[in-house]
Write a protein that holds these residues in place. Structure first.
Motif, PDB file in Angstrom:
ATOM      1  N   GLN A  33      -1.612  -3.201 -12.862  1.00 14.23           N
ATOM      2  CA  GLN A  33      -1.253  -2.938 -11.474  1.00 14.23           C
ATOM      3  C   GLN A  33      -1.479  -4.244 -10.731  1.00 14.23           C
ATOM      4  OE1 GLN A  33      -2.029   0.084  -7.695  1.00 14.23           O
ATOM      5  NE2 GLN A  33      -3.156   0.405  -9.574  1.00 14.23           N
ATOM      6  N   MET A  34      -0.420  -4.758 -10.142  1.00 12.53           N
ATOM      7  CA  MET A  34      -0.453  -6.049  -9.476  1.00 12.53           C
ATOM      8  C   MET A  34      -0.160  -5.877  -7.995  1.00 12.53           C
ATOM      9  SD  MET A  34      -1.152  -8.219 -11.898  1.00 12.53           S
ATOM     10  CE  MET A  34      -0.839  -9.752 -11.025  1.00 12.53           C
ATOM     11  N   GLY A  35      -0.647  -6.836  -7.221  1.00  8.43           N
ATOM     12  CA  GLY A  35      -0.429  -6.746  -5.788  1.00  8.43           C
ATOM     13  C   GLY A  35      -0.215  -8.097  -5.143  1.00  8.43           C
ATOM     14  N   TRP A  36       0.390  -8.044  -3.971  1.00  6.80           N
ATOM     15  CA  TRP A  36       0.492  -9.215  -3.110  1.00  6.80           C
ATOM     16  C   TRP A  36      -0.494  -9.027  -1.958  1.00  6.80           C
ATOM     17  CZ3 TRP A  36       2.770 -13.816  -3.658  1.00  6.80           C
ATOM     18  CH2 TRP A  36       3.748 -13.960  -4.635  1.00  6.80           C
ATOM     19  N   TYR A  37      -1.220 -10.099  -1.664  1.00  5.88           N
ATOM     20  CA  TYR A  37      -2.202 -10.107  -0.607  1.00  5.88           C
ATOM     21  C   TYR A  37      -1.813 -11.168   0.422  1.00  5.88           C
ATOM     22  CZ  TYR A  37      -5.090  -7.613  -4.030  1.00  5.88           C
ATOM     23  OH  TYR A  37      -5.570  -6.706  -4.947  1.00  5.88           O
ATOM     24  N   ARG A  38      -2.148 -10.908   1.665  1.00  2.00           N
ATOM     25  CA  ARG A  38      -1.845 -11.859   2.738  1.00  2.00           C
ATOM     26  C   ARG A  38      -3.133 -12.187   3.485  1.00  2.00           C
ATOM     27  NH1 ARG A  38       2.623  -9.754   6.569  1.00  2.00           N
ATOM     28  NH2 ARG A  38       0.995  -8.364   7.353  1.00  2.00           N
ATOM     29  N   GLN A  39      -3.302 -13.473   3.756  1.00  2.00           N
ATOM     30  CA  GLN A  39      -4.474 -13.906   4.515  1.00  2.00           C
ATOM     31  C   GLN A  39      -4.049 -14.711   5.727  1.00  2.00           C
ATOM     32  OE1 GLN A  39      -7.414 -16.293   2.413  1.00  2.00           O
ATOM     33  NE2 GLN A  39      -9.022 -15.438   3.705  1.00  2.00           N
ATOM     34  N   VAL A  40      -4.572 -14.293   6.865  1.00  3.79           N
ATOM     35  CA  VAL A  40      -4.382 -15.017   8.109  1.00  3.79           C
ATOM     36  C   VAL A  40      -5.705 -15.715   8.407  1.00  3.79           C
ATOM     37  CG1 VAL A  40      -3.906 -14.783  10.562  1.00  3.79           C
ATOM     38  CG2 VAL A  40      -2.714 -13.321   8.916  1.00  3.79           C
ATOM     39  N   PRO A  41      -5.687 -16.946   8.900  1.00  2.00           N
ATOM     40  CA  PRO A  41      -6.953 -17.655   9.173  1.00  2.00           C
ATOM     41  C   PRO A  41      -7.904 -16.809  10.010  1.00  2.00           C
ATOM     42  CG  PRO A  41      -5.118 -19.154   9.415  1.00  2.00           C
ATOM     43  CD  PRO A  41      -4.516 -17.801   9.173  1.00  2.00           C
ATOM     44  N   ASN A  43      -9.307 -14.111   8.959  1.00  3.54           N
ATOM     45  CA  ASN A  43      -9.309 -12.722   8.479  1.00  3.54           C
ATOM     46  C   ASN A  43      -9.459 -12.674   6.965  1.00  3.54           C
ATOM     47  OD1 ASN A  43      -8.746 -12.191  11.125  1.00  3.54           O
ATOM     48  ND2 ASN A  43      -6.890 -11.014  10.746  1.00  3.54           N
ATOM     49  N   GLN A  44      -9.836 -11.519   6.470  1.00  2.00           N
ATOM     50  CA  GLN A  44      -9.899 -11.327   5.017  1.00  2.00           C
ATOM     51  C   GLN A  44      -8.500 -11.130   4.451  1.00  2.00           C
ATOM     52  OE1 GLN A  44     -12.573  -8.021   4.270  1.00  2.00           O
ATOM     53  NE2 GLN A  44     -14.309  -9.413   4.066  1.00  2.00           N
ATOM     54  N   ARG A  45      -8.385 -11.346   3.167  1.00  3.51           N
ATOM     55  CA  ARG A  45      -7.113 -11.088   2.504  1.00  3.51           C
ATOM     56  C   ARG A  45      -6.830  -9.596   2.513  1.00  3.51           C
ATOM     57  NH1 ARG A  45      -8.288 -15.305  -2.447  1.00  3.51           N
ATOM     58  NH2 ARG A  45      -8.091 -17.154  -1.146  1.00  3.51           N
ATOM     59  N   GLU A  46      -5.574  -9.279   2.838  1.00  2.00           N
ATOM     60  CA  GLU A  46      -5.151  -7.890   2.969  1.00  2.00           C
ATOM     61  C   GLU A  46      -4.135  -7.568   1.874  1.00  2.00           C
ATOM     62  OE1 GLU A  46      -2.609  -5.124   6.151  1.00  2.00           O
ATOM     63  OE2 GLU A  46      -2.643  -7.299   6.341  1.00  2.00           O
ATOM     64  N   LEU A  47      -4.330  -6.462   1.195  1.00  4.72           N
ATOM     65  CA  LEU A  47      -3.355  -6.011   0.205  1.00  4.72           C
ATOM     66  C   LEU A  47      -2.164  -5.416   0.941  1.00  4.72           C
ATOM     67  CD1 LEU A  47      -2.526  -5.366  -2.724  1.00  4.72           C
ATOM     68  CD2 LEU A  47      -3.852  -3.250  -2.530  1.00  4.72           C
ATOM     69  N   ILE A  48      -0.990  -5.988   0.760  1.00  2.00           N
ATOM     70  CA  ILE A  48       0.171  -5.527   1.504  1.00  2.00           C
ATOM     71  C   ILE A  48       1.203  -4.819   0.626  1.00  2.00           C
ATOM     72  CG2 ILE A  48      -0.054  -7.213   3.375  1.00  2.00           C
ATOM     73  CD1 ILE A  48       2.189  -8.816   1.956  1.00  2.00           C
ATOM     74  N   TYR A  59       3.019   0.223  -0.136  1.00  7.01           N
ATOM     75  CA  TYR A  59       3.077  -0.846   0.856  1.00  7.01           C
ATOM     76  C   TYR A  59       2.162  -0.541   2.028  1.00  7.01           C
ATOM     77  CZ  TYR A  59       7.300  -2.004  -1.729  1.00  7.01           C
ATOM     78  OH  TYR A  59       8.182  -2.321  -2.723  1.00  7.01           O
ATOM     79  N   ALA A  60       1.650  -1.605   2.621  1.00  3.22           N
ATOM     80  CA  ALA A  60       0.947  -1.449   3.889  1.00  3.22           C
ATOM     81  C   ALA A  60       1.962  -1.073   4.957  1.00  3.22           C
ATOM     82  CB  ALA A  60       0.243  -2.753   4.263  1.00  3.22           C
ATOM     83  N   ASP A  61       1.517  -0.340   5.957  1.00  2.00           N
ATOM     84  CA  ASP A  61       2.441   0.091   7.012  1.00  2.00           C
ATOM     85  C   ASP A  61       3.130  -1.092   7.687  1.00  2.00           C
ATOM     86  OD1 ASP A  61       0.414   2.925   8.162  1.00  2.00           O
ATOM     87  OD2 ASP A  61       1.878   2.743   6.528  1.00  2.00           O
ATOM     88  N   SER A  62       2.410  -2.215   7.772  1.00  2.00           N
ATOM     89  CA  SER A  62       2.948  -3.377   8.481  1.00  2.00           C
ATOM     90  C   SER A  62       4.170  -3.983   7.795  1.00  2.00           C
ATOM     91  CB  SER A  62       1.861  -4.440   8.637  1.00  2.00           C
ATOM     92  OG  SER A  62       1.396  -4.849   7.357  1.00  2.00           O
ATOM     93  N   VAL A  63       4.354  -3.708   6.499  1.00  2.00           N
ATOM     94  CA  VAL A  63       5.475  -4.319   5.775  1.00  2.00           C
ATOM     95  C   VAL A  63       6.427  -3.286   5.179  1.00  2.00           C
ATOM     96  CG1 VAL A  63       4.017  -6.288   5.213  1.00  2.00           C
ATOM     97  CG2 VAL A  63       4.335  -4.479   3.510  1.00  2.00           C
ATOM     98  N   LYS A  64       6.088  -2.020   5.304  1.00  2.00           N
ATOM     99  CA  LYS A  64       6.912  -0.968   4.710  1.00  2.00           C
ATOM    100  C   LYS A  64       8.332  -1.048   5.257  1.00  2.00           C
ATOM    101  CE  LYS A  64       4.642   2.770   4.041  1.00  2.00           C
ATOM    102  NZ  LYS A  64       3.926   4.041   4.251  1.00  2.00           N
ATOM    103  N   ILE A  69       8.322  -5.146  -3.557  1.00  2.00           N
ATOM    104  CA  ILE A  69       7.627  -5.768  -4.684  1.00  2.00           C
ATOM    105  C   ILE A  69       8.300  -5.319  -5.976  1.00  2.00           C
ATOM    106  CG2 ILE A  69       5.907  -3.905  -4.833  1.00  2.00           C
ATOM    107  CD1 ILE A  69       3.844  -6.028  -5.654  1.00  2.00           C
ATOM    108  N   SER A  70       8.404  -6.246  -6.924  1.00  2.00           N
ATOM    109  CA  SER A  70       9.029  -5.910  -8.201  1.00  2.00           C
ATOM    110  C   SER A  70       8.471  -6.824  -9.284  1.00  2.00           C
ATOM    111  CB  SER A  70      10.549  -6.065  -8.112  1.00  2.00           C
ATOM    112  OG  SER A  70      10.903  -7.391  -7.788  1.00  2.00           O
ATOM    113  N   ARG A  71       8.858  -6.512 -10.524  1.00  2.00           N
ATOM    114  CA  ARG A  71       8.456  -7.350 -11.655  1.00  2.00           C
ATOM    115  C   ARG A  71       9.652  -8.146 -12.163  1.00  2.00           C
ATOM    116  NH1 ARG A  71       5.490  -2.868 -12.958  1.00  2.00           N
ATOM    117  NH2 ARG A  71       3.251  -3.244 -13.116  1.00  2.00           N
ATOM    118  N   ASP A  72       9.375  -9.338 -12.604  1.00  2.00           N
ATOM    119  CA  ASP A  72      10.348 -10.163 -13.323  1.00  2.00           C
ATOM    120  C   ASP A  72       9.798 -10.285 -14.730  1.00  2.00           C
ATOM    121  OD1 ASP A  72      11.496 -13.628 -12.908  1.00  2.00           O
ATOM    122  OD2 ASP A  72      11.897 -12.121 -14.441  1.00  2.00           O
ATOM    123  N   ALA A  73      10.202  -9.353 -15.591  1.00  2.00           N
ATOM    124  CA  ALA A  73       9.616  -9.282 -16.924  1.00  2.00           C
ATOM    125  C   ALA A  73       9.897 -10.537 -17.745  1.00  2.00           C
ATOM    126  CB  ALA A  73      10.145  -8.048 -17.653  1.00  2.00           C
TER     127      ALA A  73
END
Length: 116
Positions: A33-41, A43-48, A59-64, A69-73
């Protein structure tokens, strides 16, 4: 040794699109299970966004409805397609396992800056 290498960040105008990629070495993202995280100066890294092996996504509500997100096998990579970008999407984007990131897996991240 696990290495995650993010790329694709850029300066983009609001409303624009970007594709981020995270290539993995030492782990097979197909089985993780993989995720993308975003960090704003300041703030802590947020799983989006995250993707399970099955491959259910969340997805987080902010990006839904804007990010996908997808895989490139073929490249053992995780991809984040971002559309309708807003200035609030500005930050450094990282990938890691999800929902609990592994502290030693953090890469250098990739910077996304959205102008208004």
């Amino acid at each position: 040794q696990v290495q995650l290498v993010e790329s694709g960040g850029a300066l983009v105008q609001g409303g624009g699109s970007l594709r981020l990629s995270c290539r993995a070495y030492g782990i097979n993202v197909k089985f993780m299970q993989m995720g993308w995280y975003r960090q704003v100066p300041g703030n802590q890294r947020e799983l989006i966004a995250r993707i399970k092996p099955d491959p259910e996504t969340k997805y987080a509500d902010s990006v839904k409805d804007r990010f996908t997100i997808s895989r490139d096998a073929a490249n053992n990579a995780i991809v984040l397609d971002m559309t309708k970008l807003k200035p609030d999407d500005t930050g450094t984007y990282y990938c890691n396992v999800a929902p609990t990131p592994h502290p030693s897996y953090w890469g250098q991240g990739t910077q996304v800056t959205v102008s208004s």
